[in-house]
Design an enzyme around this catalytic site. Structure first.
Site, PDB file in Angstrom:
ATOM      1  N   HIS A  82      46.933 -11.628 -13.872  1.00 16.81           N
ATOM      2  CA  HIS A  82      46.072 -11.400 -12.600  1.00 16.81           C
ATOM      3  C   HIS A  82      44.850 -12.520 -12.732  1.00 16.81           C
ATOM      4  O   HIS A  82      44.660 -13.185 -13.657  1.00 16.81           O
ATOM      5  CB  HIS A  82      45.223 -10.050 -13.091  1.00 16.81           C
ATOM      6  CG  HIS A  82      44.026  -9.828 -11.939  1.00 16.81           C
ATOM      7  ND1 HIS A  82      44.230  -9.408 -10.749  1.00 16.81           N
ATOM      8  CD2 HIS A  82      42.693 -10.280 -11.991  1.00 16.81           C
ATOM      9  CE1 HIS A  82      43.193  -9.341  -9.888  1.00 16.81           C
ATOM     10  NE2 HIS A  82      42.234  -9.972 -10.842  1.00 16.81           N
ATOM     11  N   ASP A 161      37.693   3.473  -7.843  1.00 15.59           N
ATOM     12  CA  ASP A 161      37.195   2.176  -7.857  1.00 15.59           C
ATOM     13  C   ASP A 161      37.039   1.654  -6.324  1.00 15.59           C
ATOM     14  O   ASP A 161      35.860   0.846  -6.012  1.00 15.59           O
ATOM     15  CB  ASP A 161      38.298   1.047  -8.239  1.00 15.59           C
ATOM     16  CG  ASP A 161      37.969  -0.510  -8.183  1.00 15.59           C
ATOM     17  OD1 ASP A 161      36.725  -0.964  -8.587  1.00 15.59           O
ATOM     18  OD2 ASP A 161      38.510  -0.992  -7.490  1.00 15.59           O
ATOM     19  N   ARG A 168      28.717  -0.609  -3.855  1.00 14.77           N
ATOM     20  CA  ARG A 168      28.355  -1.867  -4.666  1.00 14.77           C
ATOM     21  C   ARG A 168      28.340  -2.945  -3.492  1.00 14.77           C
ATOM     22  O   ARG A 168      27.071  -3.619  -3.734  1.00 14.77           O
ATOM     23  CB  ARG A 168      29.261  -1.973  -5.761  1.00 14.77           C
ATOM     24  CG  ARG A 168      29.055  -1.212  -7.029  1.00 14.77           C
ATOM     25  CD  ARG A 168      30.316  -1.557  -7.852  1.00 14.77           C
ATOM     26  NE  ARG A 168      30.202  -2.991  -8.301  1.00 14.77           N
ATOM     27  CZ  ARG A 168      31.315  -3.551  -8.447  1.00 14.77           C
ATOM     28  NH1 ARG A 168      32.474  -3.003  -8.376  1.00 14.77           N
ATOM     29  NH2 ARG A 168      31.270  -4.781  -8.815  1.00 14.77           N
ATOM     30  N   SER A 183      36.347  -2.540 -12.484  1.00 14.90           N
ATOM     31  CA  SER A 183      37.021  -2.604 -11.257  1.00 14.90           C
ATOM     32  C   SER A 183      38.176  -3.378 -11.291  1.00 14.90           C
ATOM     33  O   SER A 183      39.571  -3.062 -10.802  1.00 14.90           O
ATOM     34  CB  SER A 183      36.217  -3.230 -10.231  1.00 14.90           C
ATOM     35  OG  SER A 183      36.914  -3.613  -9.052  1.00 14.90           O
ATOM     36  N   LYS A 187      42.843  -1.252 -11.718  1.00 16.50           N
ATOM     37  CA  LYS A 187      44.118  -1.356 -11.043  1.00 16.50           C
ATOM     38  C   LYS A 187      45.304  -1.858 -11.877  1.00 16.50           C
ATOM     39  O   LYS A 187      46.289  -1.513 -11.618  1.00 16.50           O
ATOM     40  CB  LYS A 187      43.725  -2.423  -9.751  1.00 16.50           C
ATOM     41  CG  LYS A 187      42.755  -1.642  -8.885  1.00 16.50           C
ATOM     42  CD  LYS A 187      42.545  -2.293  -7.605  1.00 16.50           C
ATOM     43  CE  LYS A 187      41.742  -3.460  -7.571  1.00 16.50           C
ATOM     44  NZ  LYS A 187      40.300  -3.285  -7.899  1.00 16.50           N
TER      45      LYS A 187
END
Length: 433
Positions: A82, A161, A168, A183, A187
């Site tokens: 990621h 999330d 947020r 967050s 995922k």
């Protein structure tokens, strides 16, 4: 249990229990807890922070709020990667085929982009016919057969999330390390991989602008992964200028394919090999980083890595001739040079401004409903440390507009040219395990 008591406890600096965190996440996801109470808690977390255990519990509760992807039918240890996002970041298209070429399964769930360029899926769709929506059975079949597949995320991964992030975003609590880390990791963990390599960017084109903040975020995410049984490594990489020389969609696919064919673009090749090597070690394919790096480099030279990219394109219905002949990828109508106004050395580039210039051309989305223009983008001609003569091109804008003034102005603002030569920025700042 009352939400009021949970808010007050965190407001006063207390550590929330597993039951209290689960109560909040479940209640908010179902709509039993109103926005105003959720806002109060996120603001309390913003100011008071969370312990490692609290952050891991919050992440797990968000994972459990929706579907999780079961990858148990895929042979071998699954490793995901990621990136926290940057300009010209096409590493996935290099790392995926590289890791697959040594027999490690890469089952990649990706999203679309909102910002200066398209996301992973948008860029892949530069290839005519390529399908990113597929059944779970087809996804698993492709990974088992070719060791690589890239598909769109299911809409029900970590719905807590998604709901919390929207809250947020409008309540000034986005920049909270536990909430950012939770967050991202919710995922990734819901996507089913056994291990995760994180590419955490730092610099002008990154979400985290300072090295200190980037390292703090990386540590939070590594701690979450390890606490939840996923071996996790973070690479802190530089984003004070775009990665490689191409920013856009089709032109980023082109540059990624060229790297897999042996192109010597130093920063892009080095970072891709770095991330792929850590993935190979986490998958227990090689005993050491050095052994993995050597094997991956060999697979660039012998063509196996490029063949993995071809397999991905073909298996997902894409026109593989566009990868064999990169000139067939979408092209912009015009090439517009933005030139230096004086002699000197490039001492700084505001990477974010380059990204915005690309978005103005149509390479990205200002709103989620905007259409991506796959052919437009930016080709960098000068990077930090390079010498430049007045009148030489700094970048070439790949544009469907003959005179894209907004993008020209943004590029001119992005470059700083000085009399003194500066060193190229450090590419890899730190590895956090």
């Amino acid at each position: 249990m009352r939400m009021y008591d949970v808010i007050v406890k965190k407001r006063d600096g207390g550590e929330l229990t597993k039951e209290e965190i689960q109560f909040f996440v479940e209640g908010y996801t179902k709509g039993d807890i109103p926005d105003y109470q959720a806002s109060a808690l996120t603001m309390a977390i913003y100011f008071q922070g969370m312990t490692q255990e609290e952050t891991a519990t919050l992440t797990k509760a968000m994972v459990d709020s929706g579907e999780t992807i079961d990858l148990s039918e895929i042979d071998g240890k699954k490793v995901d990667k990621h990136s926290t996002g940057g300009v010209g970041d096409k590493v996935t298209f290099i790392v995926g085929p590289l890791v697959a070429s040594i027999g490690i399964p890469v089952a990649k769930m990706s999203g679309r982009g909102l910002g200066h360029t398209g996301g992973t899926l948008d860029k892949l769709e530069s290839v005519k016919g390529l399908e990113i929506e597929m059944s779970k059975e087809k996804f698993i079949e492709n990974v088992n057969k070719f060791k690589l597949a890239v598909a769109g995320q299911t809409g029900n991964l970590a719905p807590a999330d998604k709901k919390l992030y929207a809250l947020r975003d409008v309540t000034g609590t986005v920049n909270s390390l536990p909430l950012i880390a939770g967050s991202i990791m919710s995922k990734k963990i819901a996507s089913g991989a056994d291990s995760i390599v994180l590419d955490v960017k730092t610099g002008t084109g990154a979400f985290m602008k300072t090295l200190e903040d980037s390292e703090a975020l990386a540590r939070e995410m590594v701690n979450i992964g390890n606490n939840l049984g996923r071996k996790t490594v973070a690479v802190i990489s530089d984003m004070n200028q775009p990665l490689g020389y191409e920013v856009g969609n089709a032109n980023e696919i082109k540059e990624a394919a060229e790297i897999l064919q042996g192109s010597p673009v130093e920063d892009l090749r080095t970072l891709s090999l770095e991330i792929a090597s850590h993935m190979a070690v986490l998958a227990e394919k090689f005993p050491s980083y050095e052994d993995a790096y050597e094997a991956l480099e060999a697979n660039i030279e012998n063509g196996k890595a490029f063949q993995s990219l071809r397999n991905l394109i073909e298996a997902q219905g894409g026109d593989v001739s566009m990868i064999d002949d990169l000139s067939k990828l979408p092209q912009a109508k015009y090439q517009v040079e933005v030139k230096a106004d004086k002699d000197g050395f490039v001492s700084a580039i505001d990477a974010e401004s380059i990204g915005v210039a690309a978005m103005y051309l149509g390479a990205g989305r200002a709103t989620k409903d905007d259409e991506i223009n796959h052919g437009v983008g930016i080709t960098m001609k000068k990077k930090i440390g390079d010498s430049v003569k007045g009148g030489e091109p700094l970048v070439v804008l790949l544009s469907d507009d003959e005179q894209p003034e907004d993008s020209i102005q943004k590029v001119q603002q992005a470059y700083t040219i000085s009399n003194e030569k500066v060193e190229k920025p450090t590419l890899i700042h730190n590895i956090i395990k």
